[in-house]
Design a protein around this motif. Structure first.
Motif, short mmCIF file in Angstrom:
data_model
loop_
_atom_site.label_atom_id
_atom_site.label_comp_id
_atom_site.label_asym_id
_atom_site.label_seq_id
_atom_site.Cartn_x
_atom_site.Cartn_y
_atom_site.Cartn_z
N GLN A 1 4.38 9.35 9.47
CA GLN A 1 4.29 8.49 8.29
C GLN A 1 2.93 7.80 8.23
OE1 GLN A 1 7.82 6.14 7.63
NE2 GLN A 1 6.75 4.75 6.24
N LYS A 2 2.47 7.32 9.40
CA LYS A 2 1.15 6.67 9.44
C LYS A 2 0.06 7.65 9.02
CE LYS A 2 1.92 3.49 13.11
NZ LYS A 2 2.09 3.70 14.53
N LYS B 1 7.45 12.03 16.55
CA LYS B 1 7.99 10.79 15.96
C LYS B 1 7.66 10.66 14.48
CE LYS B 1 8.88 7.73 19.73
NZ LYS B 1 8.22 6.96 20.74
N THR C 1 1.78 15.80 15.68
CA THR C 1 2.47 14.51 15.60
C THR C 1 2.95 14.15 16.99
OG1 THR C 1 3.27 15.16 13.40
CG2 THR C 1 4.37 13.27 14.44
N THR D 1 12.79 15.44 10.56
CA THR D 1 12.43 14.03 10.82
C THR D 1 11.06 13.74 10.23
OG1 THR D 1 13.60 14.29 12.91
CG2 THR D 1 12.26 12.32 12.67
N THR E 1 8.87 9.47 2.68
CA THR E 1 8.86 8.00 2.61
C THR E 1 7.46 7.50 2.28
OG1 THR E 1 10.64 7.89 4.22
CG2 THR E 1 9.35 5.88 3.92
N SER E 2 6.47 8.07 2.97
CA SER E 2 5.09 7.64 2.75
C SER E 2 4.67 7.88 1.29
CB SER E 2 4.17 8.42 3.70
OG SER E 2 2.83 8.26 3.35
N ALA F 1 9.76 11.41 6.90
CA ALA F 1 8.70 10.40 7.06
C ALA F 1 7.60 10.62 6.02
CB ALA F 1 8.13 10.48 8.47
N GLU G 1 7.52 8.00 12.72
CA GLU G 1 6.60 6.88 12.42
C GLU G 1 5.13 7.34 12.54
OE1 GLU G 1 8.72 5.18 15.67
OE2 GLU G 1 6.91 4.30 16.48
N ASN G 2 4.87 8.24 13.50
CA ASN G 2 3.49 8.74 13.66
C ASN G 2 3.08 9.60 12.46
OD1 ASN G 2 3.35 7.43 16.12
ND2 ASN G 2 3.95 9.22 17.31
N ASP H 1 0.18 8.19 5.31
CA ASP H 1 -0.38 7.01 4.62
C ASP H 1 -1.90 7.12 4.58
OD1 ASP H 1 2.18 5.95 4.44
OD2 ASP H 1 1.92 4.47 6.02
#
Ligand code: BGC
Length: 375
Positions: free
Chosen positions: A239-240, A234, A230, A264, A271-272, A268, A236-237, A243
């Protein structure tokens, strides 16, 4: 070159307590920081001592997890409490900023520079300057690599963290359904951070045999470190990537578990999964971040790791005090942490796995986290 870590020898719980709890290193310990005789000599700062009100520099990376934020305040308070002048700084803008910060600490005459590097391989010039100025360098949490000018390493046992994460994933899966096969995915941390490799290697020691015998199935097929990494730690990375994995590999299959290297990234991933409307898998973590401890108590995130920042800062500050007094700081390992250039004498504290089952005991002495576990 990446840090080469062989088997990290865990400090016993008793000696860790003595170190972290009492704050006084055992002066009679057989292991010293001499690491083959080169440590003190490599800086000249190891045994000569220095004035009690000297400047101590602490260069922290980016605020990629709560442990670094906690460390900032603890270093300021503990070092000032011991009578030192302090310069504690984050390098939020990255590697070049951290290089400038460390160089300026050398220029200002810091006697010890404690460094949690962003990229452990990119501070060679500044470490040489530190050596030339007679400063001692302590690598904090992450091992500085490719430089002979690293005097000590203070950290939690990173390979052990990974082993605990791998075992927690297996335990969590078994608790949900007694027999496999289980569908899992693997996440790792930032590729430039040697700790990310240690966590991954430790976890794979436990998971690989189970992947090989078919108990665990990585449905995406992405088992390598680079595939799992990752960027920049991060969320956000991560999570993407989750996904994408869900859309590509789990339209029909059920995801049972995810190896996550820290809290962290764990949140994420959760959340995904929730956004995709899928059932919550077993997800590991690390750092005992407030939101993740809440999530464990609520029965969502499965596990985290307790690496009490207070203890690691206290043990590091004790090293500084010893150096000031002209003593060799105590270390627990003089053979495992080869940074590509030398074996760095290390003080390793033992990490602890935390799940819902032991969350209350694990944080009983932590004023912030214990408030979250009552009831
Ligand atoms: C630390 C972890 C942390 C990660 C991201 C690692 O080097 O050991 O505790 O989660 O960095 O900040």
């Amino acid at each position: 070159m990446r840090r080469i870590t062989t088997i990290a020898v865990a400090v016993t719980a008793a000696s860790a307590l003595a170190l972290a709890g009492c704050g006084r290193a055992d002066e009679g310990a057989a292991n010293t920081g001499s690491g083959g005789g080169s440590t003190a000599g490599s800086t000249g700062g190891g045994t000569a001592g220095f004035p009690a009100d000297s400047l101590i520099g602490v260069s922290l990376p980016q605020k990629t997890s709560e442990n670094w934020v906690l460390a900032e305040n603890l270093f300021k308070t503990d070092l000032a409490g011991a009578g030192f002048k302090t310069d504690v700084q984050f390098a939020n803008n990255g590697v070049a900023e951290q290089q400038n910060i460390v160089q300026s600490m050398v220029t200002k005459g810091a006697k010890v520079i404690v460094i949690g590097p962003i990229d452990p391989a990119q501070l060679g010039t500044q470490l040489q300057a530190a050596k030339d100025a007679g400063a001692t360098v302590i690598s904090y949490d992450r091992l500085l690599s490719n430089s002979p000018n690293v005097d000590y390493f203070a950290a939690y046992d990173n390979v052990k963290v990974g082993e605990l994460q791998g075992q927690a994933l297996l335990d969590g899966l078994k608790a949900k359904k007694p027999n496999g096969p289980y569908n899992i995915e693997i996440f790792a941390g930032a590729p430039i951070d040697g700790n990310a490799t240690s966590f991954y290697d430790g976890a794979m020691k436990v998971l690989k045999p189970k992947i090989d015998d078919g108990t665990l199935k990585v449905v995406s097929g992405q088992t390598g470190f680079k595939q799992a990494a990752t960027a920049d730690w991060k969320g956000e990375n991560a999570q993407k990537r989750m996904d994408t994995l869900l859309a590509g590999s789990y339209t029909n299959a059920q995801l049972d578990g995810v190896l996550s290297p820290n809290d962290t990234i764990a949140r994420a991933i959760l959340t995904s999964v929730k956004q995709a409307g899928k059932p919550i898998p077993v997800v590991t973590g690390q750092d005992s971040e407030v939101e993740s401890v809440k999530s464990i108590v609520a029965g969502e995130q499965y596990s985290t790791i307790n690496k009490d920042t207070r203890k690691l800062v206290k043990a590091t500050v004790q090293m500084v005090k010893d150096l000031q007094a002209g003593k060799q700081p105590q270390v627990t390992d003089t053979s495992s942490y080869n940074n590509g250039t030398k074996v760095v004498p290390a003080l390793l504290l033992p990490p602890m796995i935390v799940t819902k089952a032991n969350v209350k005991e694990a944080y009983a002495d932590d004023p912030t986290l214990s408030k979250l576990t009552n009831g």
